[in-house]
Write an enzyme that holds these catalytic residues in place. Structure first.
Site, PDB file in Angstrom:
ATOM      1  N   LYS A   9       0.820  -1.211   0.000  1.00 16.01           N
ATOM      2  CA  LYS A   9       0.000   0.000   0.000  1.00 16.01           C
ATOM      3  C   LYS A   9       0.863   1.276   0.000  1.00 16.01           C
ATOM      4  O   LYS A   9       2.070   1.231   0.295  1.00 16.01           O
ATOM      5  CB  LYS A   9      -0.920  -0.022   1.223  1.00 16.01           C
ATOM      6  CG  LYS A   9      -2.001  -1.110   1.165  1.00 16.01           C
ATOM      7  CD  LYS A   9      -2.959  -0.934   2.344  1.00 16.01           C
ATOM      8  CE  LYS A   9      -4.079  -1.947   2.327  1.00 16.01           C
ATOM      9  NZ  LYS A   9      -5.050  -1.647   3.423  1.00 16.01           N
ATOM     10  N   TYR A  49     -12.524  -1.861  -3.739  1.00  9.85           N
ATOM     11  CA  TYR A  49     -13.037  -1.932  -2.361  1.00  9.85           C
ATOM     12  C   TYR A  49     -14.563  -1.788  -2.302  1.00  9.85           C
ATOM     13  O   TYR A  49     -15.096  -1.447  -1.238  1.00  9.85           O
ATOM     14  CB  TYR A  49     -12.366  -0.871  -1.496  1.00  9.85           C
ATOM     15  CG  TYR A  49     -10.967  -1.238  -1.043  1.00  9.85           C
ATOM     16  CD1 TYR A  49     -10.736  -2.350  -0.224  1.00  9.85           C
ATOM     17  CD2 TYR A  49      -9.864  -0.478  -1.412  1.00  9.85           C
ATOM     18  CE1 TYR A  49      -9.467  -2.685   0.202  1.00  9.85           C
ATOM     19  CE2 TYR A  49      -8.579  -0.808  -0.980  1.00  9.85           C
ATOM     20  CZ  TYR A  49      -8.392  -1.917  -0.172  1.00  9.85           C
ATOM     21  OH  TYR A  49      -7.121  -2.242   0.259  1.00  9.85           O
ATOM     22  N   PHE A  57     -15.312   3.826   7.107  1.00  8.75           N
ATOM     23  CA  PHE A  57     -13.940   4.169   6.738  1.00  8.75           C
ATOM     24  C   PHE A  57     -13.711   4.159   5.224  1.00  8.75           C
ATOM     25  O   PHE A  57     -12.586   4.362   4.782  1.00  8.75           O
ATOM     26  CB  PHE A  57     -12.949   3.221   7.431  1.00  8.75           C
ATOM     27  CG  PHE A  57     -13.179   1.756   7.146  1.00  8.75           C
ATOM     28  CD1 PHE A  57     -12.738   1.167   5.971  1.00  8.75           C
ATOM     29  CD2 PHE A  57     -13.851   0.956   8.072  1.00  8.75           C
ATOM     30  CE1 PHE A  57     -12.948  -0.180   5.704  1.00  8.75           C
ATOM     31  CE2 PHE A  57     -14.066  -0.399   7.813  1.00  8.75           C
ATOM     32  CZ  PHE A  57     -13.613  -0.961   6.625  1.00  8.75           C
ATOM     33  N   ARG A  85      -2.040 -14.233   4.533  1.00  5.18           N
ATOM     34  CA  ARG A  85      -2.774 -13.592   5.641  1.00  5.18           C
ATOM     35  C   ARG A  85      -1.985 -13.719   6.944  1.00  5.18           C
ATOM     36  O   ARG A  85      -1.965 -12.795   7.753  1.00  5.18           O
ATOM     37  CB  ARG A  85      -4.169 -14.218   5.794  1.00  5.18           C
ATOM     38  CG  ARG A  85      -5.069 -14.103   4.571  1.00  5.18           C
ATOM     39  CD  ARG A  85      -5.662 -12.746   4.355  1.00  5.18           C
ATOM     40  NE  ARG A  85      -6.586 -12.343   5.376  1.00  5.18           N
ATOM     41  CZ  ARG A  85      -7.279 -11.200   5.347  1.00  5.18           C
ATOM     42  NH1 ARG A  85      -7.147 -10.351   4.324  1.00  5.18           N
ATOM     43  NH2 ARG A  85      -8.086 -10.881   6.318  1.00  5.18           N
ATOM     44  N   THR A  91      -5.399  -6.963  10.821  1.00  2.00           N
ATOM     45  CA  THR A  91      -5.694  -5.697  10.145  1.00  2.00           C
ATOM     46  C   THR A  91      -5.179  -4.505  10.955  1.00  2.00           C
ATOM     47  O   THR A  91      -4.545  -3.601  10.405  1.00  2.00           O
ATOM     48  CB  THR A  91      -7.220  -5.543   9.963  1.00  2.00           C
ATOM     49  OG1 THR A  91      -7.724  -6.721   9.343  1.00  2.00           O
ATOM     50  CG2 THR A  91      -7.552  -4.328   9.122  1.00  2.00           C
ATOM     51  N   ARG A 102       2.498  -6.325   9.225  1.00  2.34           N
ATOM     52  CA  ARG A 102       1.787  -5.193   9.827  1.00  2.34           C
ATOM     53  C   ARG A 102       2.380  -4.828  11.191  1.00  2.34           C
ATOM     54  O   ARG A 102       2.428  -3.654  11.544  1.00  2.34           O
ATOM     55  CB  ARG A 102       0.296  -5.501   9.894  1.00  2.34           C
ATOM     56  CG  ARG A 102      -0.351  -5.326   8.513  1.00  2.34           C
ATOM     57  CD  ARG A 102      -1.713  -5.926   8.455  1.00  2.34           C
ATOM     58  NE  ARG A 102      -2.465  -5.547   7.243  1.00  2.34           N
ATOM     59  CZ  ARG A 102      -3.565  -6.151   6.835  1.00  2.34           C
ATOM     60  NH1 ARG A 102      -4.055  -7.176   7.535  1.00  2.34           N
ATOM     61  NH2 ARG A 102      -4.177  -5.759   5.752  1.00  2.34           N
ATOM     62  N   ASN A 112      -2.123   0.287   6.772  1.00  2.00           N
ATOM     63  CA  ASN A 112      -1.582  -0.955   7.327  1.00  2.00           C
ATOM     64  C   ASN A 112      -0.704  -1.727   6.334  1.00  2.00           C
ATOM     65  O   ASN A 112      -0.562  -2.938   6.433  1.00  2.00           O
ATOM     66  CB  ASN A 112      -2.703  -1.808   7.914  1.00  2.00           C
ATOM     67  CG  ASN A 112      -3.754  -2.170   6.897  1.00  2.00           C
ATOM     68  OD1 ASN A 112      -3.641  -1.806   5.727  1.00  2.00           O
ATOM     69  ND2 ASN A 112      -4.769  -2.895   7.323  1.00  2.00           N
ATOM     70  N   HIS A 115      -2.273  -5.324   1.554  1.00  3.29           N
ATOM     71  CA  HIS A 115      -3.562  -5.984   1.366  1.00  3.29           C
ATOM     72  C   HIS A 115      -3.289  -7.407   0.916  1.00  3.29           C
ATOM     73  O   HIS A 115      -2.333  -7.641   0.175  1.00  3.29           O
ATOM     74  CB  HIS A 115      -4.385  -5.284   0.272  1.00  3.29           C
ATOM     75  CG  HIS A 115      -5.498  -6.143  -0.250  1.00  3.29           C
ATOM     76  ND1 HIS A 115      -6.713  -6.217   0.370  1.00  3.29           N
ATOM     77  CD2 HIS A 115      -5.547  -7.023  -1.286  1.00  3.29           C
ATOM     78  CE1 HIS A 115      -7.473  -7.114  -0.285  1.00  3.29           C
ATOM     79  NE2 HIS A 115      -6.781  -7.599  -1.285  1.00  3.29           N
ATOM     80  N   GLU A 126      -9.640 -10.569  -7.615  1.00  4.01           N
ATOM     81  CA  GLU A 126      -8.698  -9.461  -7.444  1.00  4.01           C
ATOM     82  C   GLU A 126      -7.529  -9.583  -8.421  1.00  4.01           C
ATOM     83  O   GLU A 126      -7.042  -8.566  -8.934  1.00  4.01           O
ATOM     84  CB  GLU A 126      -8.207  -9.427  -5.992  1.00  4.01           C
ATOM     85  CG  GLU A 126      -9.329  -9.019  -5.031  1.00  4.01           C
ATOM     86  CD  GLU A 126      -8.959  -9.111  -3.552  1.00  4.01           C
ATOM     87  OE1 GLU A 126      -9.826  -8.797  -2.728  1.00  4.01           O
ATOM     88  OE2 GLU A 126      -7.815  -9.495  -3.221  1.00  4.01           O
TER      89      GLU A 126
HETATM   90  P1  ATP Z   1      -7.190  -6.170   3.412  1.00  4.27           P
HETATM   91  O1  ATP Z   1      -8.548  -6.484   2.836  1.00  4.27           O
HETATM   92  O2  ATP Z   1      -6.701  -4.775   3.057  1.00  4.27           O
HETATM   93  O3  ATP Z   1      -6.156  -7.215   3.197  1.00  4.27           O
HETATM   94  P2  ATP Z   1      -8.266  -6.908   5.929  1.00  4.27           P
HETATM   95  O4  ATP Z   1      -8.969  -7.985   5.214  1.00  4.27           O
HETATM   96  O5  ATP Z   1      -7.374  -7.261   7.077  1.00  4.27           O
HETATM   97  O6  ATP Z   1      -7.345  -6.084   4.980  1.00  4.27           O
HETATM   98  P3  ATP Z   1     -10.743  -5.436   5.807  1.00  4.27           P
HETATM   99  O7  ATP Z   1     -11.700  -5.560   6.925  1.00  4.27           O
HETATM  100  O8  ATP Z   1     -10.998  -6.155   4.537  1.00  4.27           O
HETATM  101  O9  ATP Z   1      -9.282  -5.792   6.380  1.00  4.27           O
HETATM  102  O10 ATP Z   1     -10.574  -3.902   5.514  1.00  4.27           O
HETATM  103  C1  ATP Z   1      -9.958  -3.472   4.311  1.00  4.27           C
HETATM  104  C2  ATP Z   1      -9.038  -2.316   4.618  1.00  4.27           C
HETATM  105  O11 ATP Z   1      -9.807  -1.219   5.093  1.00  4.27           O
HETATM  106  C3  ATP Z   1      -8.023  -2.577   5.751  1.00  4.27           C
HETATM  107  O12 ATP Z   1      -6.855  -3.204   5.311  1.00  4.27           O
HETATM  108  C4  ATP Z   1      -7.746  -1.162   6.234  1.00  4.27           C
HETATM  109  O13 ATP Z   1      -6.810  -0.498   5.387  1.00  4.27           O
HETATM  110  C5  ATP Z   1      -9.090  -0.492   6.076  1.00  4.27           C
HETATM  111  N1  ATP Z   1      -9.826  -0.524   7.337  1.00  4.27           N
HETATM  112  C6  ATP Z   1     -10.459  -1.589   7.893  1.00  4.27           C
HETATM  113  N2  ATP Z   1     -11.031  -1.295   9.057  1.00  4.27           N
HETATM  114  C7  ATP Z   1     -10.753   0.036   9.274  1.00  4.27           C
HETATM  115  C8  ATP Z   1     -11.059   0.973  10.316  1.00  4.27           C
HETATM  116  N3  ATP Z   1     -11.768   0.612  11.371  1.00  4.27           N
HETATM  117  N4  ATP Z   1     -10.593   2.239  10.169  1.00  4.27           N
HETATM  118  C9  ATP Z   1      -9.873   2.612   9.093  1.00  4.27           C
HETATM  119  N5  ATP Z   1      -9.568   1.784   8.073  1.00  4.27           N
HETATM  120  C10 ATP Z   1      -9.986   0.522   8.157  1.00  4.27           C
HETATM  121 MG    MG Z   2     -10.129  -7.711   3.420  1.00  3.79          MG
END
Ligand code: ATP
Ligand code: MG
Length: 137
Positions: A9, A49, A57, A85, A91, A102, A112, A115, A126
């Site tokens: 990212k 997304y 968010f 993962r 996350t 992370r 973070n 992805h 994706e």
């Molecule tokens: P990713 O999909 O990016 O690999 P993830 O599956 O761990 O991460 P998701 O729940 O899919 O997390 O959320 C996607 C992305 O949205 C996160 O990686 C983060 O950048 C952002 N995000 C998630 N939760 C929050 C939050 N509470 N506040 C701000 N940003 C968030």
């Molecule tokens: Mg995700």
């Protein structure tokens, strides 16, 4: 052998962490079979997304993803989706295990650093979103 999709990212690319993050993937048996540096458009980030578009968010996430370039990759290896993962960590970096990307590098739950696809269906989707078949080598 399985394939997953990964993004390094903007926060990580800006801090010159591309090499360190790819090294962690390679050390853990995940080989990049396609990679490119791109600056995502707003339409791309919103499309990628879309599943999160009702989340509070979403706006912040899109802004962060288009702020500066990213590296998109296809990683191949045994259990690549789950392995990636695990290597990424939780996350929220506050909850991420020692040694995960992370834990090492993320700035916040939003910024973070990486992805990674969460399931075979999303991985395939994706990968297709960013790569043509002839780019997978
Ligand atoms: P990713 O999909 O990016 O690999 P993830 O599956 O761990 O991460 P998701 O729940 O899919 O997390 O959320 C996607 C992305 O949205 C996160 O990686 C983060 O950048 C952002 N995000 C998630 N939760 C929050 C939050 N509470 N506040 C701000 N940003 C968030
Ligand atoms: Mg995700």
């Amino acid at each position: 052998i399985e394939r997953t999709f990964s993004i390094i990212k903007p926060d990580a690319v800006r801090r010159n962490l591309i090499g360190k993050i790819i090294a962690i993937f390679e050390e853990n048996g995940l080989r990049p079979i396609a990679l490119k540096k791109i600056h995502m458009t707003r339409a791309q980030a919103e499309g990628f997304y879309a599943v999160h578009k009702e989340r509070p968010f979403f706006g912040e996430l899109v802004e962060q993803m288009i702020a500066s370039p990213v590296v998109v990759q296809v990683l191949e290896g045994e259990n690549a989706i789950l392995k990636n993962r695990e290597i990424m960590g939780a996350t929220n970096p506050a909850n991420a295990a020692e040694g995960t990307i992370r834990k090492l590098f993320a700035l916040s739950v939003g910024e973070n650093s990486v992805h990674g696809s969460d399931a075979p269906e999303t991985a395939a989707e994706e990968i297709r979103f960013f790569f043509n078949d002839d780019e997978l080598v």
